[in-house]
Write a protein that holds these residues in place. Sequence first.
Motif: not given
Length: 494
Positions: A377-402
């Motif tokens: 989910g987004s917890d909007t308005p905490v972060t934007a509603i942008d499901p493709w960006a969320a999918v991308k963020a989950a794949v390319h986590h900013r901590t390697e291995g997460h």
Amino acid sequence: MAVTDGVVVWIGQDSVGRALHPGAEVIELDGAFVAPAFVDAHVHATSAGLLLTGLDLTRTSSVESVLDRIRAAPGPLVWGHGWDETRWPENRPPTRAEIDEAAQGKTVYLSRIDVHSALVSSNLITDEARDADGYSADGPLSRAAHHHVRGTAKAAITPEQRKAAQLAFLRHAASMGIASVHECAGPDISGEDDLRDLLQLGEGPEVVAYWGAHDLPGVPVRGLAGDHFVDGAIGSRTAALVEPYADADTSGALYLDGPQIADHLVRCTGLGVQAGFHVIGDAGMAAVVEGFEIAEKILGAPALASARHRLEHVEMVSADQAAKLAAWGVIASVQPLFDAEWGGPTGMYVQRLGSERGVGLNPFSRLAAAGVMLAFGSDTPVTAIDPWAAVKAAVHHRTEGHGISPRAAFTAHTRGGWRAAGVDDGLTGTLQPGAPATYAVWETGDLVVAASDSRVQRWSTDPRSGVPGLPDLTGPAPVCVRTVLNGRTIYERK
């Protein structure tokens, strides 16, 4: 794909489909692709709508830029959201004196990006707020003081403004390929009237209602879950920590302890509704685990696990805790864009927690490996509603291995959301004969995908073959052209 009465009845070769359904209405997609519609498993509809219709501070760059927005905003109430002082050169929020000067008599309520503290004008502060925990004479208000002033500000919003905000939110969500949202309401968040009005609108995505409190409201809800607060948020320094924050002499706030959590779990299991909690800090997670351990001794593991209780955020969790959550059947409702916004070696998490703790948050791979079901989910308005960006963020986590695989990320934002709300029939959230016709149509430039094994493939439009990857989002993301819920179009791009 053929649809009859809101249900997928056939998938296969085009010429065969036309022969089997000669009288059907035919919608040509001209190269667009179809996928199961997204589910946003954590939203706040009215607040998100007010961000669309009110004062958006998510991209402000300094103290002065916030004050300028206050000066230019019409009154009498200035409702804004999204400031984040960790991104500003001053590294501080505006003072109350600065807000009063800019407001010139207007009433101002500006929630921080995490919605766990707020900047307000002096004329919004009541004696009750001044005497409450979390009050500051010149800075942001948090904890109970924040709840008091937020309630006062909400009371100033007219029913017409609330309806306009809710409709704006639902229409925006549908335009992003979302067919269902989980509204995380509660007495300190939105109120029963707000939730009742939202459920009565009857348009746009399906609304699954949760109430973040110990007692049932006078509105039908899926569970006493969502933002039932165990602790606060990292950015506002109210998430409960085992060790103090690196940049302040506090360990946050723990609102519920283990026995209280256990009492809620036992009560909800007996009522046949989902229980759930907002939990972010490691001390908060320790209290949750203690609560589940107590509840297991009372209910037994099978009864506790079959209730499929849920946790929101789950940002700090050890491998041992993840394994226990999986055994208790817990669903983790998580927000990948939290990491995209505040993760990494220089993000807000590191500022608040230090370099060692700050890079360990939102370990999606740890939860998935333990067998915890994920719902995005987004917890909007905490972060934007942008499901493709969320999918991308989950794949390319900013901590390697997460991070997790593209297939797991897409599933967590589609089928995972339905399962989190108790719909686990093996069909909903997929596209196959017998499934609800709930899908989105997307246009994109090249349908080349980046698969998890580094091979280059094309997007598979046959859901029976699984999802091998996701569209290449290094360029423009796919654009939604149609969103359909149970065969009914809830959004169509003009």
